[in-house]
Scaffold this active site. Structure first.
Site, PDB file in Angstrom:
ATOM      1  N   ALA A 228       0.842  -1.210   0.000  1.00 13.70           N
ATOM      2  CA  ALA A 228       0.000   0.000   0.000  1.00 13.70           C
ATOM      3  C   ALA A 228       0.870   1.250   0.000  1.00 13.70           C
ATOM      4  CB  ALA A 228      -0.941  -0.025   1.191  1.00 13.70           C
ATOM      5  N   ARG A 229       1.332   1.653   1.159  1.00 13.01           N
ATOM      6  CA  ARG A 229       2.187   2.835   1.248  1.00 13.01           C
ATOM      7  C   ARG A 229       3.207   2.648   2.363  1.00 13.01           C
ATOM      8  NH1 ARG A 229       1.412   4.105  -3.119  1.00 13.01           N
ATOM      9  NH2 ARG A 229       0.616   6.024  -4.025  1.00 13.01           N
ATOM     10  N   GLU A 258      11.614   6.588  -0.120  1.00 13.26           N
ATOM     11  CA  GLU A 258      11.829   6.004  -1.451  1.00 13.26           C
ATOM     12  C   GLU A 258      12.569   7.004  -2.332  1.00 13.26           C
ATOM     13  OE1 GLU A 258       8.194   4.499  -3.127  1.00 13.26           O
ATOM     14  OE2 GLU A 258       7.752   3.304  -1.358  1.00 13.26           O
ATOM     15  N   HIS A 276       8.647  -0.574  -5.326  1.00 11.82           N
ATOM     16  CA  HIS A 276       7.357   0.090  -5.616  1.00 11.82           C
ATOM     17  C   HIS A 276       6.877  -0.227  -7.036  1.00 11.82           C
ATOM     18  CE1 HIS A 276       4.765   3.687  -4.189  1.00 11.82           C
ATOM     19  NE2 HIS A 276       4.067   2.913  -5.012  1.00 11.82           N
TER      20      HIS A 276
HETATM   21  P1  NAD Z   1      -9.348   2.574  -1.775  1.00  9.70           P
HETATM   22  O1  NAD Z   1      -9.576   3.990  -1.421  1.00  9.70           O
HETATM   23  O2  NAD Z   1     -10.262   1.917  -2.733  1.00  9.70           O
HETATM   24  O3  NAD Z   1      -9.332   1.683  -0.419  1.00  9.70           O
HETATM   25  C1  NAD Z   1      -8.716   2.106   0.758  1.00  9.70           C
HETATM   26  C2  NAD Z   1      -9.504   1.538   1.919  1.00  9.70           C
HETATM   27  O4  NAD Z   1      -8.828   1.851   3.131  1.00  9.70           O
HETATM   28  C3  NAD Z   1     -10.914   2.111   2.031  1.00  9.70           C
HETATM   29  O5  NAD Z   1     -11.876   1.074   2.034  1.00  9.70           O
HETATM   30  C4  NAD Z   1     -10.890   2.879   3.348  1.00  9.70           C
HETATM   31  O6  NAD Z   1     -12.137   2.830   4.028  1.00  9.70           O
HETATM   32  C5  NAD Z   1      -9.827   2.109   4.112  1.00  9.70           C
HETATM   33  N1  NAD Z   1      -9.277   2.853   5.239  1.00  9.70           N
HETATM   34  C6  NAD Z   1      -9.157   4.203   5.391  1.00  9.70           C
HETATM   35  N2  NAD Z   1      -8.652   4.486   6.607  1.00  9.70           N
HETATM   36  C7  NAD Z   1      -8.431   3.301   7.223  1.00  9.70           C
HETATM   37  C8  NAD Z   1      -7.932   2.940   8.504  1.00  9.70           C
HETATM   38  N3  NAD Z   1      -7.551   3.867   9.390  1.00  9.70           N
HETATM   39  N4  NAD Z   1      -7.841   1.629   8.801  1.00  9.70           N
HETATM   40  C9  NAD Z   1      -8.236   0.685   7.921  1.00  9.70           C
HETATM   41  N5  NAD Z   1      -8.748   0.973   6.701  1.00  9.70           N
HETATM   42  C10 NAD Z   1      -8.833   2.272   6.358  1.00  9.70           C
HETATM   43  O7  NAD Z   1      -7.842   2.479  -2.246  1.00  9.70           O
HETATM   44  P2  NAD Z   1      -7.165   1.358  -3.166  1.00  9.70           P
HETATM   45  O8  NAD Z   1      -7.220   1.777  -4.584  1.00  9.70           O
HETATM   46  O9  NAD Z   1      -7.685   0.022  -2.778  1.00  9.70           O
HETATM   47  O10 NAD Z   1      -5.635   1.536  -2.704  1.00  9.70           O
HETATM   48  C11 NAD Z   1      -5.225   1.018  -1.445  1.00  9.70           C
HETATM   49  C12 NAD Z   1      -3.758   1.324  -1.193  1.00  9.70           C
HETATM   50  O11 NAD Z   1      -2.953   0.781  -2.235  1.00  9.70           O
HETATM   51  C13 NAD Z   1      -3.412   2.823  -1.151  1.00  9.70           C
HETATM   52  O12 NAD Z   1      -2.489   3.042  -0.094  1.00  9.70           O
HETATM   53  C14 NAD Z   1      -2.660   3.050  -2.440  1.00  9.70           C
HETATM   54  O13 NAD Z   1      -1.702   4.070  -2.338  1.00  9.70           O
HETATM   55  C15 NAD Z   1      -1.966   1.715  -2.585  1.00  9.70           C
HETATM   56  N6  NAD Z   1      -1.469   1.483  -3.951  1.00  9.70           N
HETATM   57  C16 NAD Z   1      -0.173   1.084  -4.075  1.00  9.70           C
HETATM   58  C17 NAD Z   1       0.354   0.867  -5.327  1.00  9.70           C
HETATM   59  C18 NAD Z   1       1.776   0.406  -5.479  1.00  9.70           C
HETATM   60  O14 NAD Z   1       2.355   0.599  -6.539  1.00  9.70           O
HETATM   61  N7  NAD Z   1       2.371  -0.223  -4.471  1.00  9.70           N
HETATM   62  C19 NAD Z   1      -0.436   1.072  -6.477  1.00  9.70           C
HETATM   63  C20 NAD Z   1      -1.769   1.462  -6.303  1.00  9.70           C
HETATM   64  C21 NAD Z   1      -2.274   1.669  -5.026  1.00  9.70           C
END
Ligand code: NAD
Length: 315
Positions: A228-229, A258, A276
């Protein structure tokens, strides 16, 4: 109108924009960008080019900033909003790719595939050391279960896993639709899960959410995956937990700093890492380019974009 494509995007997406606009594909250094930005009505970036407040300020003709991807951490959205500039992205483009690499990491960790590769190539044949575990019948704990989390759920259910979700903001109808168990008890999630995967954004609430206390609660046989991040997992605490074998292994695609060129975590055999690249698939990049190009096109022809992170603020 003139569009600057500052980080490379799919050729098919560039072609779409060239039909109607003048397009310049060039990566500028941050100082060059400050000088050049006033010549453009739109800029498209991925994660390399940063758009801080001073770039927004100098972009006197800017109408839209496109991010070919999902995260807009590299863009000062507040500054753009103040100047009435749309920030658009492609939130679903990489969902499948990130879900797939998460599964890849879970499979690789549970079967020690990287150690197996390295040792076999080293001329060793340590079958006993490479005893694995199945994913079938195990519990996977989700921290965040939005777009990507939901796709991981579907795939782990096919493996016969039980999904336990902590996501305080998930719409109430979603858990039943996905067939997952929800929990508000994060401690329990850490205690009972055989795998924990993070799919939430980095916010004030999630920063350092997986730290020493949480890792202490995990089973010694459990695995942690973060695609995720960076910053959600405390890297010092993770180092100690992995070194002292308090957990069985972890995989990180993202890091607090990063590029993570030097990181003490890298000395650990039970940590799998990547730079990443969760969204770095041909399919995701084409999708991200095409969707972002379309959002930029809509703004430049005076229409409302579908995927804008600040459209509501601009109404
Ligand atoms: P999304 O917004 O669809 O889902 C995120 C979820 O996290 C939501 O359901 C939200 O309710 C929940 N959330 C918010 N605060 C929270 C908390 N305190 N505790 C638990 N859950 C909580 O986002 P997504 O598109 O599914 O992306 C998710 C993650 O993946 C993001 O961090 C995004 O940056 C990351 N990502 C990483 C890459 C990569 O290259 N590694 C690529 C795309 C996305």
């Amino acid at each position: 109108m003139k569009i600057l494509i500052a980080d490379p995007i799919a050729t098919s997406a560039v072609e779409v924009l060239r039909k109607n606009f003048e397009v310049i594909e060039q990566h500028f250094s941050q100082s060059e960008l400050l000088n050049e930005i006033s010549n453009f009505h739109a800029i498209i970036v991925r994660s390399a080019t940063k758009i801080p407040r001073e770039v927004v300020k100098k972009g006197t003709q800017l109408k839209v900033i496109g991010r070919a991807g999902v995260g807009v951490d590299n863009i000062d959205v507040e500054a753009a909003t103040e100047k009435g500039i749309f920030v658009v992205n492609s939130p679903q483009a990489s969902t499948i790719s990130v879900a797939e690499i998460t599964i890849a990491y879970m499979l690789a960790l549970s079967r020690k595939l990287i150690q197996a590769t390295n040792k076999t190539k080293d001329g060793k044949w340590p079958k006993k050391q490479l005893m694995g575990t199945e994913m079938h019948g195990k519990t996977i704990g989700f921290i965040g279960c939005g777009r990507i989390g939901a796709e991981v759920v579907k795939r782990t259910q096919v493996f016969g896993m039980n999904c336990l979700v902590y996501d305080p903001y998930l719409p109430p109808e979603v858990p039943a639709k996905l067939g997952v168990e929800m929990t508000e008890d994060l401690d329990r999630l850490f205690r009972v899960s055989d795998f924990i995967t993070i799919h939430a954004w980095l916010t004030d609430e999630t920063r350092g959410m997986v730290g020493e206390n949480e890792l202490e609660k995990m089973k010694p046989t459990a695995f942690l995956v973060n695609c995720a991040r960076g910053g959600i997992v405390d890297e010092d605490a993770l180092y100690d937990a992995l070194k002292e074998k308090k957990i069985a292994g972890a995989a990180l695609d993202v890091f607090t700093v990063e590029p993570a060129i030097e990181n003490k975590l890298f000395e650990l055999e039970n940590l799998y890492v990547s730079p990443h690249i969760a969204a770095s698939t041909k399919e995701a990049q084409i999708r991200a380019g095409l969707v972002t190009a379309e959002q930029v096109r809509l703004v430049l022809i005076g229409q409302k974009p579908v995927f804008s992170v600040n459209a509501k603020m601009l109404v």
